[in-house]
Design a protein around this motif. Structure first.
Motif, PDB file in Angstrom:
ATOM      1  N   ARG A  45       0.822  -1.206   0.000  1.00 26.51           N
ATOM      2  CA  ARG A  45       0.000   0.000   0.000  1.00 26.51           C
ATOM      3  C   ARG A  45       0.861   1.263   0.000  1.00 26.51           C
ATOM      4  NH1 ARG A  45      -4.859   0.969   4.302  1.00 26.51           N
ATOM      5  NH2 ARG A  45      -3.137   0.893   5.783  1.00 26.51           N
ATOM      6  N   ARG A  46       1.988   1.234   0.729  1.00 22.49           N
ATOM      7  CA  ARG A  46       2.868   2.406   0.740  1.00 22.49           C
ATOM      8  C   ARG A  46       3.482   2.648  -0.632  1.00 22.49           C
ATOM      9  NH1 ARG A  46       4.395   0.397   5.641  1.00 22.49           N
ATOM     10  NH2 ARG A  46       6.256  -0.565   4.787  1.00 22.49           N
ATOM     11  N   ILE A  47       3.901   1.563  -1.288  1.00 20.38           N
ATOM     12  CA  ILE A  47       4.549   1.710  -2.591  1.00 20.38           C
ATOM     13  C   ILE A  47       3.553   2.142  -3.658  1.00 20.38           C
ATOM     14  CG2 ILE A  47       5.745   0.482  -4.440  1.00 20.38           C
ATOM     15  CD1 ILE A  47       6.986  -1.319  -2.316  1.00 20.38           C
ATOM     16  N   SER A  48       2.373   1.536  -3.647  1.00 18.75           N
ATOM     17  CA  SER A  48       1.409   1.743  -4.733  1.00 18.75           C
ATOM     18  C   SER A  48       0.416   2.868  -4.466  1.00 18.75           C
ATOM     19  CB  SER A  48       0.613   0.460  -4.982  1.00 18.75           C
ATOM     20  OG  SER A  48      -0.218   0.174  -3.866  1.00 18.75           O
ATOM     21  N   GLY A  49       0.163   3.166  -3.191  1.00 18.51           N
ATOM     22  CA  GLY A  49      -0.871   4.143  -2.857  1.00 18.51           C
ATOM     23  C   GLY A  49      -2.276   3.599  -3.041  1.00 18.51           C
ATOM     24  N   SER A  50      -2.406   2.293  -3.231  1.00 16.29           N
ATOM     25  CA  SER A  50      -3.702   1.681  -3.504  1.00 16.29           C
ATOM     26  C   SER A  50      -4.290   1.027  -2.259  1.00 16.29           C
ATOM     27  CB  SER A  50      -3.552   0.621  -4.605  1.00 16.29           C
ATOM     28  OG  SER A  50      -4.740  -0.138  -4.744  1.00 16.29           O
ATOM     29  N   ASN A  51      -5.620   1.123  -2.127  1.00 18.27           N
ATOM     30  CA  ASN A  51      -6.341   0.446  -1.050  1.00 18.27           C
ATOM     31  C   ASN A  51      -7.113  -0.770  -1.554  1.00 18.27           C
ATOM     32  OD1 ASN A  51      -5.847   2.033   1.390  1.00 18.27           O
ATOM     33  ND2 ASN A  51      -6.916   3.696   0.328  1.00 18.27           N
ATOM     34  N   ASP A  52      -6.788  -1.241  -2.745  1.00 20.00           N
ATOM     35  CA  ASP A  52      -7.541  -2.343  -3.337  1.00 20.00           C
ATOM     36  C   ASP A  52      -7.409  -3.649  -2.553  1.00 20.00           C
ATOM     37  OD1 ASP A  52      -8.367  -0.592  -5.229  1.00 20.00           O
ATOM     38  OD2 ASP A  52      -7.354  -1.544  -6.923  1.00 20.00           O
ATOM     39  N   GLN A  53      -6.349  -3.781  -1.769  1.00 19.30           N
ATOM     40  CA  GLN A  53      -6.174  -4.998  -0.976  1.00 19.30           C
ATOM     41  C   GLN A  53      -6.605  -4.799   0.479  1.00 19.30           C
ATOM     42  OE1 GLN A  53      -5.721  -7.864  -2.024  1.00 19.30           O
ATOM     43  NE2 GLN A  53      -4.868  -7.621  -4.069  1.00 19.30           N
ATOM     44  N   LEU A  54      -7.393  -3.762   0.743  1.00 24.61           N
ATOM     45  CA  LEU A  54      -7.872  -3.517   2.099  1.00 24.61           C
ATOM     46  C   LEU A  54      -8.661  -4.704   2.670  1.00 24.61           C
ATOM     47  CD1 LEU A  54      -7.927  -1.335   4.336  1.00 24.61           C
ATOM     48  CD2 LEU A  54     -10.087  -0.543   3.369  1.00 24.61           C
ATOM     49  N   PRO A  55      -9.547  -5.347   1.902  1.00 19.01           N
ATOM     50  CA  PRO A  55     -10.259  -6.508   2.462  1.00 19.01           C
ATOM     51  C   PRO A  55      -9.314  -7.611   2.938  1.00 19.01           C
ATOM     52  CG  PRO A  55     -11.326  -5.776   0.438  1.00 19.01           C
ATOM     53  CD  PRO A  55     -10.028  -5.028   0.539  1.00 19.01           C
ATOM     54  N   LEU A  56      -8.220  -7.821   2.212  1.00 16.49           N
ATOM     55  CA  LEU A  56      -7.265  -8.846   2.619  1.00 16.49           C
ATOM     56  C   LEU A  56      -6.540  -8.428   3.898  1.00 16.49           C
ATOM     57  CD1 LEU A  56      -6.478 -11.597   1.422  1.00 16.49           C
ATOM     58  CD2 LEU A  56      -4.475 -10.493   0.440  1.00 16.49           C
TER      59      LEU A  56
ATOM     60  N   GLY B 117      22.560 -10.874  -6.849  1.00 15.37           N
ATOM     61  CA  GLY B 117      22.409 -10.341  -8.193  1.00 15.37           C
ATOM     62  C   GLY B 117      21.878  -8.940  -8.240  1.00 15.37           C
ATOM     63  N   GLY B 118      21.505  -8.378  -7.046  1.00 20.24           N
ATOM     64  CA  GLY B 118      21.044  -7.005  -7.012  1.00 20.24           C
ATOM     65  C   GLY B 118      19.654  -6.824  -7.525  1.00 20.24           C
ATOM     66  N   ARG B 119      19.119  -5.626  -7.372  1.00 20.93           N
ATOM     67  CA  ARG B 119      17.766  -5.328  -7.811  1.00 20.93           C
ATOM     68  C   ARG B 119      17.742  -4.379  -8.979  1.00 20.93           C
ATOM     69  NH1 ARG B 119      14.566  -7.544  -4.051  1.00 20.93           N
ATOM     70  NH2 ARG B 119      15.431  -7.806  -1.985  1.00 20.93           N
ATOM     71  N   ASP B 120      18.892  -4.192  -9.613  1.00 24.19           N
ATOM     72  CA  ASP B 120      18.954  -3.383 -10.835  1.00 24.19           C
ATOM     73  C   ASP B 120      18.468  -1.973 -10.629  1.00 24.19           C
ATOM     74  OD1 ASP B 120      18.082  -6.374 -11.913  1.00 24.19           O
ATOM     75  OD2 ASP B 120      19.758  -5.467 -12.980  1.00 24.19           O
ATOM     76  N   GLY B 121      18.687  -1.440  -9.425  1.00 21.86           N
ATOM     77  CA  GLY B 121      18.331  -0.034  -9.217  1.00 21.86           C
ATOM     78  C   GLY B 121      16.859   0.239  -9.217  1.00 21.86           C
ATOM     79  N   ALA B 122      16.007  -0.779  -8.890  1.00 23.23           N
ATOM     80  CA  ALA B 122      14.553  -0.562  -8.898  1.00 23.23           C
ATOM     81  C   ALA B 122      14.172   0.408  -7.809  1.00 23.23           C
ATOM     82  CB  ALA B 122      13.826  -1.892  -8.687  1.00 23.23           C
ATOM     83  N   VAL B 123      13.226   1.249  -8.063  1.00 25.70           N
ATOM     84  CA  VAL B 123      12.737   2.208  -7.092  1.00 25.70           C
ATOM     85  C   VAL B 123      11.254   2.005  -6.936  1.00 25.70           C
ATOM     86  CG1 VAL B 123      14.499   3.919  -7.614  1.00 25.70           C
ATOM     87  CG2 VAL B 123      12.358   3.938  -8.879  1.00 25.70           C
ATOM     88  N   PRO B 124      10.700   2.402  -5.756  1.00 27.80           N
ATOM     89  CA  PRO B 124       9.258   2.211  -5.565  1.00 27.80           C
ATOM     90  C   PRO B 124       8.477   2.953  -6.618  1.00 27.80           C
ATOM     91  CG  PRO B 124      10.370   2.792  -3.506  1.00 27.80           C
ATOM     92  CD  PRO B 124      11.349   2.981  -4.608  1.00 27.80           C
ATOM     93  N   SER B 125       7.420   2.308  -7.098  1.00 25.93           N
ATOM     94  CA  SER B 125       6.533   2.963  -8.056  1.00 25.93           C
ATOM     95  C   SER B 125       5.294   3.423  -7.341  1.00 25.93           C
ATOM     96  CB  SER B 125       6.171   1.997  -9.183  1.00 25.93           C
ATOM     97  OG  SER B 125       5.586   0.837  -8.664  1.00 25.93           O
ATOM     98  N   ALA B 126       4.816   4.578  -7.642  1.00 23.27           N
ATOM     99  CA  ALA B 126       3.611   5.102  -7.012  1.00 23.27           C
ATOM    100  C   ALA B 126       2.487   5.113  -7.991  1.00 23.27           C
ATOM    101  CB  ALA B 126       3.871   6.525  -6.503  1.00 23.27           C
ATOM    102  N   HIS B 127       1.288   4.780  -7.497  1.00 25.22           N
ATOM    103  CA  HIS B 127       0.109   4.785  -8.353  1.00 25.22           C
ATOM    104  C   HIS B 127      -0.901   5.709  -7.740  1.00 25.22           C
ATOM    105  CE1 HIS B 127       1.573   1.425 -10.769  1.00 25.22           C
ATOM    106  NE2 HIS B 127       2.015   0.943  -9.630  1.00 25.22           N
TER     107      HIS B 127
END
Length: 304
Positions: free
Chosen positions: A90-101, A294-304
């Motif tokens: 939820r922090r990364i995406s800004g989405s509440n779609d998984q609130l029921p879970l 192997g590293g994460r290839d510089g991935a950064v959090p994505s926001a939606h």
């Protein structure tokens, strides 16, 4: 190992878009693990969770990866891990779609009161309709956990509880309503709602078709065909040119949940989450583990 038949392009188009911060080889590898996790979820949740964990080792800052890890953790009954990963998602995406879970996971760790607090913390009107229904079902379950069947019934008495029409979410809602009526000793009404559940399932047809949110009349005959009230269905990916099939770069499906948890705790600290108590040394250790694998290839959090 990932089945050879699974290709990166088998992953949902939207999910693949989230992996664009990774290198091509790593993105393909993660995509194949996510597809495998989805395929094995129902029949072998432990194996699905191993695939999700492997994906998180390489792409732990990608929202869809943390979401998949949360779902597979929930499926295996690891509700504490599911909660941790759902919060991170939820922090990364800004989405509440998984609130029921999240509500159901709070119930799973024995905190129905907290489950109700989590469910009430978001304006339901801002959620997609299907998520609203799932949330109502989860909240009703929390009320039952607390020995409050009347309030559990009230949680389900929402506008979507329409006995004359069936949407993709209707069978689950009707069934939950029948169970609470049974709990209250209203057996005749419970039987009626179970019959409605069966008619709704028949009207919706196969599970793949039930993903559509078209309206179906399930009791009245001779009515004009209703308009589809379409919630946007997940767009299937069009056929594209065949992509190169990279071999799995030496990864094994080991249970590396500890490393994933360490990263989740590091993300908790970075976002000043009140529930995080992670020390800087743990974060450094987690990043050391990532570099060794192997590293994460510089991935950064994505926001939606």
């Amino acid at each position: 190992m990932i089945p050879e038949r699974i290709e990166p392009r088998d992953l949902d188009k939207g999910a693949r878009a989230e992996l664009k911060t990774l290198s091509k080889e790593n993105a393909d590898w993660v995509a194949r693990h996510l597809v495998a996790a989805s395929e094995f979820l129902d029949d072998d949740p432990e194996l699905a969770h191993q695939h999700a964990t492997s994906a998180a080792r390489r792409a732990g800052r990608i929202a869809v990866v943390r979401e998949t890890l949360a779902i597979t953790a929930y499926a295996t009954g690891d509700f504490s891990l599911a909660l941790r990963e759902l919060r991170t998602y939820r922090r990364i995406s800004g989405s509440n779609d998984q609130l029921p879970l999240m509500v159901d996971s709070e119930r799973g760790v024995g905190r129905p009161d907290r489950a109700l607090e989590v469910g009430r913390a978001v304006d339901r009107a801002e959620l997609p309709v299907a998520v609203q229904v799932s949330l109502a079902i989860a909240m009703s379950g929390a009320r039952l956990d607390l020995g409050q069947p009347e309030l559990a019934l009230a949680e389900l008495e929402i506008p979507q509880l329409d006995p004359d029409r069936a949407y993709s979410y209707s069978p689950a809602l009707f069934s939950a309503y029948a169970e609470v009526l049974e709990e209250l000793g209203r057996t005749a009404e419970a039987a009626e709602w179970r019959a409605r559940t069966a008619r709704a399932e028949a009207a919706l047809g196969a599970p793949a078709e039930a993903e559509l949110v078209e309206i179906f009349e399930i009791e009245e005959e001779g009515e004009p065909e209703p308009e589809a009230q379409a919630e946007p269905a997940a767009e299937s990916e069009p056929a594209t040119e065949s992509e190169p099939n990279h071999d799995d770069p030496g990864a094994v499906l080991e249970d590396d949940v500890a490393a994933v948890i360490a990263e989740g705790e590091a993300l908790d600290a970075e976002s000043n989450d009140a529930e995080s108590n992670v020390a800087e040394s743990n974060e450094a250790e987690a990043h050391d583990t990532e570099s060794n694998e192997g590293g994460r290839d510089g991935a950064v959090p994505s926001a939606h």
